[in-house]
Design a protein around this motif. Structure first.
Motif, PDB file in Angstrom:
ATOM      1  N   VAL A   1       0.825  -1.212   0.000  1.00 36.17           N
ATOM      2  CA  VAL A   1       0.000   0.000   0.000  1.00 36.17           C
ATOM      3  C   VAL A   1       0.857   1.259   0.000  1.00 36.17           C
ATOM      4  O   VAL A   1       0.555   2.235  -0.707  1.00 36.17           O
ATOM      5  CB  VAL A   1      -0.940  -0.003   1.230  1.00 36.17           C
ATOM      6  N   LEU A   2       1.935   1.251   0.797  1.00 38.10           N
ATOM      7  CA  LEU A   2       2.835   2.409   0.916  1.00 38.10           C
ATOM      8  C   LEU A   2       4.260   1.958   0.607  1.00 38.10           C
ATOM      9  O   LEU A   2       5.073   1.772   1.513  1.00 38.10           O
ATOM     10  CB  LEU A   2       2.749   3.005   2.328  1.00 38.10           C
ATOM     11  N   PRO A   3       4.589   1.767  -0.659  1.00 44.26           N
ATOM     12  CA  PRO A   3       5.895   1.198  -1.024  1.00 44.26           C
ATOM     13  C   PRO A   3       7.092   2.048  -0.604  1.00 44.26           C
ATOM     14  O   PRO A   3       8.198   1.527  -0.476  1.00 44.26           O
ATOM     15  CB  PRO A   3       5.820   1.079  -2.549  1.00 44.26           C
ATOM     16  N   ASP A   4       6.882   3.355  -0.361  1.00 46.43           N
ATOM     17  CA  ASP A   4       8.002   4.238  -0.017  1.00 46.43           C
ATOM     18  C   ASP A   4       8.143   4.462   1.489  1.00 46.43           C
ATOM     19  O   ASP A   4       9.008   5.222   1.911  1.00 46.43           O
ATOM     20  CB  ASP A   4       7.840   5.597  -0.707  1.00 46.43           C
ATOM     21  N   PHE A   5       7.293   3.815   2.294  1.00 45.77           N
ATOM     22  CA  PHE A   5       7.392   3.972   3.748  1.00 45.77           C
ATOM     23  C   PHE A   5       8.666   3.273   4.212  1.00 45.77           C
ATOM     24  O   PHE A   5       8.778   2.057   4.139  1.00 45.77           O
ATOM     25  CB  PHE A   5       6.166   3.373   4.423  1.00 45.77           C
ATOM     26  N   PHE A   6       9.634   4.052   4.704  1.00 44.28           N
ATOM     27  CA  PHE A   6      10.990   3.526   4.881  1.00 44.28           C
ATOM     28  C   PHE A   6      11.085   2.442   5.942  1.00 44.28           C
ATOM     29  O   PHE A   6      11.978   1.594   5.899  1.00 44.28           O
ATOM     30  CB  PHE A   6      11.958   4.663   5.218  1.00 44.28           C
ATOM     31  N   VAL A   7      10.146   2.420   6.910  1.00 47.89           N
ATOM     32  CA  VAL A   7      10.218   1.415   7.974  1.00 47.89           C
ATOM     33  C   VAL A   7      10.169   0.010   7.390  1.00 47.89           C
ATOM     34  O   VAL A   7      10.868  -0.896   7.833  1.00 47.89           O
ATOM     35  CB  VAL A   7       9.079   1.624   8.991  1.00 47.89           C
ATOM     36  N   PHE A   8       9.334  -0.187   6.370  1.00 52.77           N
ATOM     37  CA  PHE A   8       9.182  -1.518   5.773  1.00 52.77           C
ATOM     38  C   PHE A   8       9.760  -1.569   4.358  1.00 52.77           C
ATOM     39  O   PHE A   8       9.352  -2.386   3.535  1.00 52.77           O
ATOM     40  CB  PHE A   8       7.702  -1.918   5.745  1.00 52.77           C
ATOM     41  N   LYS A   9      10.711  -0.679   4.079  1.00 53.48           N
ATOM     42  CA  LYS A   9      11.257  -0.559   2.726  1.00 53.48           C
ATOM     43  C   LYS A   9      11.912  -1.843   2.249  1.00 53.48           C
ATOM     44  O   LYS A   9      11.850  -2.192   1.071  1.00 53.48           O
ATOM     45  CB  LYS A   9      12.269   0.591   2.693  1.00 53.48           C
ATOM     46  N   SER A  10      12.563  -2.579   3.173  1.00 53.98           N
ATOM     47  CA  SER A  10      13.280  -3.790   2.765  1.00 53.98           C
ATOM     48  C   SER A  10      12.380  -5.020   2.716  1.00 53.98           C
ATOM     49  O   SER A  10      12.831  -6.101   2.337  1.00 53.98           O
ATOM     50  CB  SER A  10      14.443  -4.052   3.733  1.00 53.98           C
TER      51      SER A  10
END
Length: 405
Positions: A124-133
């Motif tokens: 849903v949020l591909p650029d959210f850095f917390v779950f980026k990897s």
């Protein structure tokens, strides 16, 4: 070093064994209140062990941490604080639902949220850095390996549901008099609400690990062996858990007048029934509260030793968790499911050892046995799915497991 998912499953089982066993040493604590021995054990599990093992098992720990952005450190710490709230409300879950049902429901929520939220948010949020990897749920579902891994996650959730049903069956079949003794404040509605909060907050540990992925990468770049690269994030994450628990335990020390116990040689008569097997966060159990006590001497050295042992054991669940996650390759999102399944398996084994299921019906025994068997199956399926990520087919992995290739 190439990932070895089957070895990762073994490490996750060891982590589950540590988590399912950590409370056993607390049974040796005498004449200390819950908040006292919980905080002493927590100093070892949230402060001493994380820094000690990260310092000696990795390269340039402080240099690695200095490289991190304030955002990485903050989110890792913040999710650790939220995880700490989940740990505290776990006690309330037990208070309203009982041990068997409470454990199944709370860990069921924890497994579901901790495993599935990162890949769903990534979609849903591909650029959210917390779950980026993290791989997105869409990416996972497109491959055969991902489908097998997701099937394993589904089997695990079914197993947890069966274990929860077994706990509910056990509690519902208890005589009313015995139920009032063990679950005096039983409330299904309150319990489900608290268990939901507990499970969601506890799942934040998995989110904190995702937020700290850059710490792992920096440790690897500092020539730390891959298997230990998860350790440097733990001091920051567990500091968050320590913050929450420290504040709550100190507040309880003041409220209950138990702060003297850390250094005292003798316990006050009103606290003489407290201890690792005599109660919990909410005071002594009814079965021990009225028993006469003539010996008020606190076994100080034994209490510190048992609390230190329990806290160290508690830390080792995460020590082995990070080792297991390092071996799961692209599908380390399933590590949280493996961890939850392993905890329930070994906690149930300890329950049998301590006769917690004594007197239960055949239906309850069959359900808990079936739940554990389903959880064991889920860990095997997840391990196979993760192993397939290297390009091997399902049949190839099975042949490797059976030693046929």
């Amino acid at each position: 070093m190439q990932p070895n998912p089957l070895l990762g499953v073994v490490f996750h089982w060891l982590g589950g064994l540590a988590s399912g066993s950590f409370y056993v040493p607390y049974k040796g604590v005498k004449k200390w209140s819950w908040e006292t021995y919980w905080l002493v054990g927590g100093i070892f599990s949230w402060l001493i062990c994380p820094w000690l093992f990260a310092y000696f098992m990795t390269h340039d720990l402080f240099g690695v941490l200095r490289q991190q952005t304030s955002g990485t450190l903050w989110w890792t710490y913040f999710f650790g604080v939220l995880w700490g709230l989940g740990g505290l409300t776990y006690g309330l879950t037990m208070r309203y639902l009982g041990l068997s049902l409470g454990t199944g429901v709370a860990l069921g929520y924890c497994a579901a949220f901790g495993t599935l939220v990162p890949p769903v948010i990534k979609a849903v949020l591909p650029d959210f850095f917390v779950f980026k990897s993290s791989p997105s749920i869409v990416e996972i579902a497109k491959s055969n390996a991902g489908q097998v891994t997701l099937a394993g996650v589904g089997i695990c959730l079914v197993g947890i549901a069966i274990a929860a049903l077994a706990g509910f069956t056990k509690e519902s079949q208890m005589p009313e008099e015995q139920k009032k003794k063990s679950i005096k404040e039983f409330s299904f509605k309150k319990g489900i609400l608290v268990a939901t909060f507990c499970g969601i907050m506890s799942a934040c540990f998995a989110f904190a690990l995702q937020a700290g992925k850059s710490i792992n990468d920096a440790s690897l770049a500092a020539h730390t062996d891959k298997i230990w690269t998860g350790l440097p994030a733990l001091p920051i994450l567990l500091l968050g858990g320590f913050t929450t628990n420290f504040i709550w335990c100190v507040l309880l020390n003041f409220r209950n007048g138990t702060g003297y116990q850390y250094l005292a040689s003798y316990v006050r008569p009103e606290h003489a029934h407290h201890g690792g097997s005599g109660g919990g966060e909410h005071g002594p159990s009814d079965s021990t509260a009225n028993a006469p006590v003539t010996d008020l001497k606190i076994p100080v050295m034994n209490n510190y030793l048992f609390s230190a042992l329990a806290g160290t054991c508690w830390y080792f669940q995460f020590f082995f968790y990070t080792m297991g996650a390092s071996q799961m390759g692209k599908y380390d999102f399933a590590s949280w499911t493996l961890h939850m399944a392993s905890i329930i398996i070994f906690a149930t084994i300890w329950g049998w050892i301590f006769h917690e299921w004594k007197g239960s019906s055949n239906k309850a025994h069959l359900l808990i046995g079936g739940g554990v068997a389903t959880l064991i199956l889920s860990t095997a399926v997840i391990g196979v799915g993760a192993a397939m990520n290297g390009g091997k087919s399902f049949h190839d992995v099975i042949k490797i497991i059976l030693g046929q290739s």
